[in-house]
Motif scaffolding. Structure first.
Motif, mmCIF file in Angstrom:
data_model
loop_
_atom_site.group_PDB
_atom_site.id
_atom_site.type_symbol
_atom_site.label_atom_id
_atom_site.label_comp_id
_atom_site.label_asym_id
_atom_site.label_seq_id
_atom_site.Cartn_x
_atom_site.Cartn_y
_atom_site.Cartn_z
ATOM 1 N N PHE A 1 62.373 30.692 57.397
ATOM 2 C CA PHE A 1 62.783 30.191 58.711
ATOM 3 C C PHE A 1 61.884 29.033 59.115
ATOM 4 C CE2 PHE A 1 62.752 29.974 63.336
ATOM 5 C CZ PHE A 1 64.114 29.891 63.586
ATOM 6 N N SER A 2 62.526 27.957 59.543
ATOM 7 C CA SER A 2 61.790 26.789 60.039
ATOM 8 C C SER A 2 62.361 26.398 61.384
ATOM 9 C CB SER A 2 61.946 25.599 59.087
ATOM 10 O OG SER A 2 61.565 25.971 57.789
ATOM 11 N N TYR A 3 61.491 25.980 62.270
ATOM 12 C CA TYR A 3 61.967 25.408 63.534
ATOM 13 C C TYR A 3 62.283 23.945 63.267
ATOM 14 C CZ TYR A 3 60.675 29.535 66.176
ATOM 15 O OH TYR A 3 60.607 30.824 66.663
ATOM 16 N N SER A 4 63.556 23.571 63.423
ATOM 17 C CA SER A 4 63.943 22.185 63.156
ATOM 18 C C SER A 4 63.743 21.362 64.418
ATOM 19 C CB SER A 4 65.394 22.143 62.696
ATOM 20 O OG SER A 4 66.187 22.830 63.639
ATOM 21 N N GLY A 5 64.198 20.133 64.381
ATOM 22 C CA GLY A 5 64.086 19.301 65.583
ATOM 23 C C GLY A 5 62.836 18.449 65.575
ATOM 24 N N GLY B 1 64.475 55.922 59.103
ATOM 25 C CA GLY B 1 63.621 57.028 59.532
ATOM 26 C C GLY B 1 62.134 56.770 59.399
ATOM 27 N N SER B 2 61.750 55.593 58.903
ATOM 28 C CA SER B 2 60.321 55.318 58.715
ATOM 29 C C SER B 2 59.705 54.691 59.971
ATOM 30 C CB SER B 2 60.105 54.392 57.504
ATOM 31 O OG SER B 2 60.770 53.158 57.702
ATOM 32 N N PHE B 3 58.378 54.648 60.003
ATOM 33 C CA PHE B 3 57.630 54.007 61.083
ATOM 34 C C PHE B 3 56.759 52.940 60.422
ATOM 35 C CE2 PHE B 3 54.331 54.923 64.756
ATOM 36 C CZ PHE B 3 54.324 53.577 65.064
ATOM 37 N N VAL B 4 57.151 51.689 60.615
ATOM 38 C CA VAL B 4 56.481 50.567 59.957
ATOM 39 C C VAL B 4 55.820 49.686 61.014
ATOM 40 C CG1 VAL B 4 56.808 48.540 58.460
ATOM 41 C CG2 VAL B 4 58.235 50.589 58.137
ATOM 42 N N ALA B 5 54.548 49.365 60.809
ATOM 43 C CA ALA B 5 53.874 48.405 61.688
ATOM 44 C C ALA B 5 53.769 47.078 60.945
ATOM 45 C CB ALA B 5 52.482 48.900 62.064
ATOM 46 N N VAL B 6 54.013 45.975 61.673
ATOM 47 C CA VAL B 6 53.832 44.637 61.105
ATOM 48 C C VAL B 6 52.672 43.999 61.867
ATOM 49 C CG1 VAL B 6 54.887 42.395 60.638
ATOM 50 C CG2 VAL B 6 56.297 44.477 60.562
ATOM 51 N N LEU B 7 51.606 43.710 61.126
ATOM 52 C CA LEU B 7 50.353 43.271 61.737
ATOM 53 C C LEU B 7 50.090 41.814 61.373
ATOM 54 C CD1 LEU B 7 47.594 44.228 63.114
ATOM 55 C CD2 LEU B 7 46.803 44.695 60.796
ATOM 56 N N GLY B 8 49.603 41.067 62.339
ATOM 57 C CA GLY B 8 49.238 39.679 62.038
ATOM 58 C C GLY B 8 48.801 38.977 63.306
ATOM 59 N N HIS B 9 48.124 37.834 63.107
ATOM 60 C CA HIS B 9 47.694 37.015 64.234
ATOM 61 C C HIS B 9 48.864 36.286 64.851
ATOM 62 C CE1 HIS B 9 43.517 37.354 64.625
ATOM 63 N NE2 HIS B 9 43.205 36.919 63.429
ATOM 64 N N ASN B 10 48.648 35.668 66.014
ATOM 65 C CA ASN B 10 49.643 34.732 66.558
ATOM 66 C C ASN B 10 49.837 33.637 65.522
ATOM 67 O OD1 ASN B 10 49.796 36.157 68.891
ATOM 68 N ND2 ASN B 10 48.397 34.855 70.045
ATOM 69 N N GLY B 11 51.095 33.297 65.277
ATOM 70 C CA GLY B 11 51.351 32.247 64.283
ATOM 71 C C GLY B 11 51.534 32.767 62.871
ATOM 72 N N SER B 12 51.411 34.093 62.696
ATOM 73 C CA SER B 12 51.566 34.663 61.342
ATOM 74 C C SER B 12 53.043 34.785 60.959
ATOM 75 C CB SER B 12 50.906 36.037 61.261
ATOM 76 O OG SER B 12 51.564 36.945 62.137
ATOM 77 N N GLY B 13 53.930 34.732 61.960
ATOM 78 C CA GLY B 13 55.364 34.855 61.689
ATOM 79 C C GLY B 13 55.933 36.214 62.049
ATOM 80 N N LYS B 14 55.069 37.121 62.558
ATOM 81 C CA LYS B 14 55.541 38.503 62.771
ATOM 82 C C LYS B 14 56.610 38.605 63.864
ATOM 83 C CE LYS B 14 51.636 39.959 65.696
ATOM 84 N NZ LYS B 14 51.239 38.597 66.107
ATOM 85 N N SER B 15 56.462 37.856 64.959
ATOM 86 C CA SER B 15 57.472 37.920 66.033
ATOM 87 C C SER B 15 58.764 37.227 65.607
ATOM 88 C CB SER B 15 56.945 37.285 67.315
ATOM 89 O OG SER B 15 56.038 38.181 67.936
ATOM 90 N N THR B 16 58.633 36.176 64.821
ATOM 91 C CA THR B 16 59.826 35.489 64.298
ATOM 92 C C THR B 16 60.582 36.429 63.358
ATOM 93 O OG1 THR B 16 58.668 33.377 64.466
ATOM 94 C CG2 THR B 16 60.621 33.411 63.092
ATOM 95 N N LEU B 17 59.836 37.177 62.555
ATOM 96 C CA LEU B 17 60.467 38.180 61.681
ATOM 97 C C LEU B 17 61.230 39.195 62.533
ATOM 98 C CD1 LEU B 17 60.885 39.619 58.917
ATOM 99 C CD2 LEU B 17 58.736 40.834 59.350
ATOM 100 N N ALA B 18 60.587 39.685 63.599
ATOM 101 C CA ALA B 18 61.214 40.686 64.476
ATOM 102 C C ALA B 18 62.556 40.191 65.005
ATOM 103 C CB ALA B 18 60.286 41.029 65.638
ATOM 104 N N LYS C 1 58.787 22.933 61.035
ATOM 105 C CA LYS C 1 57.642 23.842 60.954
ATOM 106 C C LYS C 1 58.085 25.141 60.277
ATOM 107 C CE LYS C 1 54.057 25.832 63.916
ATOM 108 N NZ LYS C 1 54.251 27.258 64.012
ATOM 109 N N VAL C 2 57.511 25.409 59.112
ATOM 110 C CA VAL C 2 57.863 26.626 58.371
ATOM 111 C C VAL C 2 57.150 27.812 59.004
ATOM 112 C CG1 VAL C 2 57.765 27.813 56.147
ATOM 113 C CG2 VAL C 2 58.193 25.355 56.227
ATOM 114 N N VAL C 3 57.932 28.805 59.464
ATOM 115 C CA VAL C 3 57.338 29.971 60.127
ATOM 116 C C VAL C 3 57.413 31.206 59.224
ATOM 117 C CG1 VAL C 3 57.314 31.345 62.235
ATOM 118 C CG2 VAL C 3 58.104 29.001 62.325
ATOM 119 N N LEU C 4 58.515 31.332 58.480
ATOM 120 C CA LEU C 4 58.637 32.414 57.497
ATOM 121 C C LEU C 4 58.857 31.769 56.136
ATOM 122 C CD1 LEU C 4 60.941 34.923 59.429
ATOM 123 C CD2 LEU C 4 58.468 35.086 59.092
#
Length: 281
Positions: A13-17, A35-52, A22-25
């Motif tokens: 995923f890239s933000y165009s324009g 049924g699983s419980f998965v945590a995705v950990l990372g700093h701001n800018g790691s791409g975790k919220s974009t993944l979500a 800007k490559v985010v993922l």
């Protein structure tokens, strides 16, 4: 993994324009088991919220694929089914609460899905009980604490009966008590109702409570496994600016001094036990 509820294949995923997008993922391939419980950990800018935001088609891939229960998120005809399967809870509960009474807020989603009134009533009561907010059903949401508001927001998603809930930094705006309330709610939903949980966070202690931990940096997955295993990679995590839980950090320092201690004692109790054994030798 045949029972994957969510699957990403070489997700990009890239933000165009901008002149240079800007490559985010950058090629994320993951399978999340039902049924699983998965945590995705990372700093701001790691791409975790974009993944979500890709997990229920708020964003669509620039490259690669995302499947939700086998449904391609790029297929517009499937959008409603995808969003019924995966519910999203965001950082700020104030942005998700739409009604002036708690139970009306929890009913908003099912009403939009065209669920019959009797069924809505049942679902709302069930959802509010599941998050421990049933006794507040006639209260005004704006009078609640941050943690209580976030639990109401979670109830609103649960009332739509999704099989998976993605929570994007749901405790970011909360004090320690609110954080604890929300985390206990999330864990209980996963354990007692079998709801698949994907928790996006930058808090080590929250990530440690999941069954599986995915660590992201610069749009890529750099570690994936049970928290006990992932947190043993102290140097790799520090190299991308992440710390490890204080318990692991303490044991790692002892190990550097030549003491034979395990690094998988994540909880305070387990760490205390290791230290106790060490002192009584």
């Amino acid at each position: 993994m045949s029972d994957a509820i969510i699957k990403t294949e070489d997700l990009r995923f890239s933000y165009s324009g901008e002149e240079t997008p800007k490559v985010v993922l950058d090629g994320v391939s993951l399978e999340i088991e039902a049924g699983s419980f998965v945590a995705v950990l990372g700093h701001n800018g790691s791409g975790k919220s974009t993944l979500a935001k890709h997990l229920n088609a708020i964003l669509l891939p620039s490259g690669g694929k995302v499947y939700v229960s086998g449904m391609d998120t790029a297929d517009e005809a499937l959008l409603l089914d995808i969003r019924r399967t995966v519910g999203m809870v965001f950082q700020n509960p104030d942005n998700q609460i739409v009604a002036n009474v708690v139970e009306e807020d929890a009913a908003f989603g099912p009403e939009n899905l065209g669920i019959p009134p009797d069924e809505i009533r049942r679902r709302v009561d069930e959802a509010l009980k599941a998050v421990g907010m049933y006794e507040y059903r006639e209260h005004a949401p704006h009078l609640l604490s941050g943690g209580q508001k976030q639990r109401v927001a979670i109830a609103g998603i649960l009332a739509m009966k999704p099989r998976c809930v993605v929570l994007d930094e749901p405790t970011a705006m909360l004090d320690p008590i609110g954080r604890k309330e929300v985390l206990e709610t999330i864990r209980k939903l996963n354990e007692t109702q079998g709801v698949t949980v994907v928790l996006i966070t930058h808090h080590m202690d929250e990530a440690a409570q999941a069954g599986r931990l995915v660590v992201m940096a610069k749009g890529r997955v750099i570690a994936d496994g049970p928290p006990k295993e992932v947190f043993q990679k102290v140097e790799e995590l520090r190299a991308v600016g992440l710390t490890v839980p204080e318990t692991v950090s303490l044991l790692w320092e002892l190990k550097q001094e030549g003491l034979d201690v395990p690094l998988d004692a994540l909880s305070d109790e387990a760490c205390a036990q290791v230290l106790n054994t060490l002192l009584s030798q």
